[in-house]
Motif scaffolding. Structure first.
Motif, short mmCIF file in Angstrom:
data_model
loop_
_atom_site.label_atom_id
_atom_site.label_comp_id
_atom_site.label_asym_id
_atom_site.label_seq_id
_atom_site.Cartn_x
_atom_site.Cartn_y
_atom_site.Cartn_z
N ALA A 125 42.19 37.66 49.93
CA ALA A 125 41.83 39.07 49.98
C ALA A 125 40.41 39.17 50.53
CB ALA A 125 41.91 39.72 48.60
N SER A 126 39.99 40.39 50.86
CA SER A 126 38.63 40.60 51.33
C SER A 126 37.65 40.49 50.17
CB SER A 126 38.50 41.98 51.96
OG SER A 126 38.65 42.99 50.97
N ALA A 127 36.37 40.34 50.49
CA ALA A 127 35.34 40.29 49.46
C ALA A 127 35.37 41.55 48.61
CB ALA A 127 33.96 40.09 50.09
N GLU A 128 35.52 42.69 49.27
CA GLU A 128 35.53 43.96 48.55
C GLU A 128 36.70 44.04 47.58
OE1 GLU A 128 35.23 43.57 51.78
OE2 GLU A 128 33.36 44.57 52.41
N ASP A 129 37.88 43.59 48.02
CA ASP A 129 39.05 43.70 47.16
C ASP A 129 39.04 42.67 46.03
OD1 ASP A 129 39.99 45.91 48.43
OD2 ASP A 129 41.49 44.87 49.64
N ILE A 130 38.49 41.50 46.29
CA ILE A 130 38.35 40.52 45.21
C ILE A 130 37.42 41.08 44.13
CG2 ILE A 130 37.38 38.26 44.62
CD1 ILE A 130 38.34 37.31 47.42
N ASP A 131 36.33 41.69 44.56
CA ASP A 131 35.41 42.28 43.59
C ASP A 131 36.04 43.45 42.86
OD1 ASP A 131 33.42 40.45 43.97
OD2 ASP A 131 32.14 41.75 45.19
N LYS A 138 37.09 45.52 34.23
CA LYS A 138 35.93 46.31 33.81
C LYS A 138 34.61 45.54 33.87
CE LYS A 138 38.77 49.63 33.04
NZ LYS A 138 38.94 50.68 34.10
N HIS A 139 34.53 44.54 34.75
CA HIS A 139 33.24 43.90 34.98
C HIS A 139 32.32 44.90 35.68
CE1 HIS A 139 34.59 39.41 34.75
NE2 HIS A 139 35.16 40.15 33.82
N PRO A 140 31.03 44.93 35.33
CA PRO A 140 30.14 45.90 35.97
C PRO A 140 29.90 45.63 37.45
CG PRO A 140 28.91 44.40 34.56
CD PRO A 140 30.36 44.16 34.28
N VAL A 141 30.05 44.38 37.86
CA VAL A 141 29.88 44.02 39.27
C VAL A 141 30.82 42.86 39.55
CG1 VAL A 141 27.96 42.44 38.75
CG2 VAL A 141 28.18 43.38 41.05
N GLY A 142 31.37 42.82 40.77
CA GLY A 142 32.30 41.76 41.13
C GLY A 142 31.61 40.43 41.34
N PRO A 143 32.36 39.31 41.29
CA PRO A 143 31.76 37.99 41.37
C PRO A 143 31.09 37.68 42.71
CG PRO A 143 34.16 37.85 41.42
CD PRO A 143 33.82 39.25 41.06
N LEU A 144 31.59 38.24 43.80
CA LEU A 144 30.97 37.97 45.10
C LEU A 144 29.70 38.79 45.30
CD1 LEU A 144 34.22 37.71 47.23
CD2 LEU A 144 32.76 35.84 46.44
N ARG A 145 29.73 40.04 44.89
CA ARG A 145 28.51 40.84 44.95
C ARG A 145 27.45 40.25 44.01
NH1 ARG A 145 27.01 45.75 46.91
NH2 ARG A 145 29.13 46.08 47.67
N LEU A 146 27.88 39.79 42.85
CA LEU A 146 26.93 39.17 41.92
C LEU A 146 26.33 37.91 42.52
CD1 LEU A 146 25.58 39.11 39.17
CD2 LEU A 146 27.58 37.87 38.29
N THR A 147 27.12 37.13 43.22
CA THR A 147 26.59 35.93 43.89
C THR A 147 25.53 36.31 44.91
OG1 THR A 147 28.65 34.71 43.54
CG2 THR A 147 27.19 33.91 45.27
#
Length: 300
Positions: free
Chosen positions: A225-231, A239-248
């Motif tokens: 999937a895309s970065a946006e969709d994974i997040d 309900k994570h406040p931020v996705g794992p790729l954006r957090l990275t």
């Protein structure tokens, strides 16, 4: 704030119950500045020490801008000028001599941290506490070369410090029990929640967070999937406040790579960094701090 000016420890302030009266922070980058901000708002006097005058001046700007933003939002109990009067910067670790707590917040490199911690410990009083903001390096390994390991522990803050509500207190094998209790009180005094963990690779938060982040990178690498969709899967589904790729991106891809390599050495191949992560770091795409990572960031 003059980068060579030490803190005037004669100033009085209204210190929050449980907060140290004088705190030192070694390293004034994003994390160090956030730690300084947190203790300043709790009423502590704070000195940030940096490697040179330019870095100290940049750290001063970060801290004071963050303080001003808190005042503007109404989340500070005092005016910006009152808070700023408790703050100083320096290029000399001797400026920490009167501090009851010093938090090391230099980059996540073992040799750099050991050098920093031993230099700081040499100027502290016997009763002073020394803490590392490391997110993964063994507290016992860092303590091995210290003269007073009983007064040393981990205090792992989270980025961005002003908005985060968690601090991981890491108890080393030699850390005395009263110091752990003191650290809990300090964390509560700055309005955050402590969790106490034993010294283990990645502690609790980094071990779990890096595992999720690495799997997200592998999924992106494999075209799942895309970065946006994974997040979105994690922010909307879990309900994570931020996705794992954006957090990275926020943490820094280079920081994540260093932690993953450390965990892979100590915990096995399940933490082996994906090729995509290695390639992006080699290319200089480190996330928000460079303007490009899994996302494109506004340089401002």
């Amino acid at each position: 704030m003059n980068a060579s000016r030490g803190l005037d420890t004669s100033r009085s302030s209204s210190v929050a119950s449980g907060a140290p009266s004088a705190v030192g922070v070694l390293g004034g980058g994003r994390m160090g500045a956030g730690i300084a901000h947190a203790f300043l708002l709790a009423g502590s006097r704070v000195t940030v020490v940096e490697r040179d005058a330019d870095a100290a001046a940049a750290a001063s700007t970060r801290v004071l801008e963050s303080v001003a933003a808190s005042v503007d939002r109404g989340t500070a109990d005092e005016g910006a000028e009152v808070i700023a009067a408790r703050f100083g910067t320096s290029t000399d670790v001797a400026s920490f001599a009167g501090c009851g707590l010093v938090v090391e917040a230099v980059p996540e490199q073992l040799e750099l941290k050991i050098d920093a911690l031993t230099r700081v410990e040499a100027v502290l009083g016997d009763g002073a506490a020394l803490a590392s903001n490391t997110s993964s390096i063994s507290i016992d390994e860092l303590a091995a070369l210290l003269d007073r390991p009983s007064r040393f522990l981990g205090m792992h803050f989270f980025n961005p410090v002003p908005a985060s509500t968690l601090v991981e207190v890491v108890r080393g094998g030699a850390t005395e029990a009263p110091l752990v209790d003191e650290a809990r009180d300090w964390v509560a005094a700055i309005g955050k929640t402590p969790i106490v963990v034993a010294d283990a690779p990645g502690f609790a938060s980094s071990r779990l967070g890096v595992a999720l982040g690495l799997e997200a990178i592998r999924m992106l690498e494999e075209g799942v999937a895309s970065a946006e969709d994974i997040d979105r899967a994690m922010t909307l589904g879990y309900k994570h406040p931020v996705g794992p790729l954006r957090l990275t991106d926020l943490v820094g891809l280079d920081v994540r790579l260093g932690i993953a390599e450390y965990l892979a050495t100590n915990l096995g191949e399940r933490f082996a960094p994906p090729a995509l992560l290695r390639r992006m770091v080699a290319e200089g795409s480190l996330g928000r701090k460079t303007g490009q990572g899994f996302y494109t960031w506004d340089a401002s």
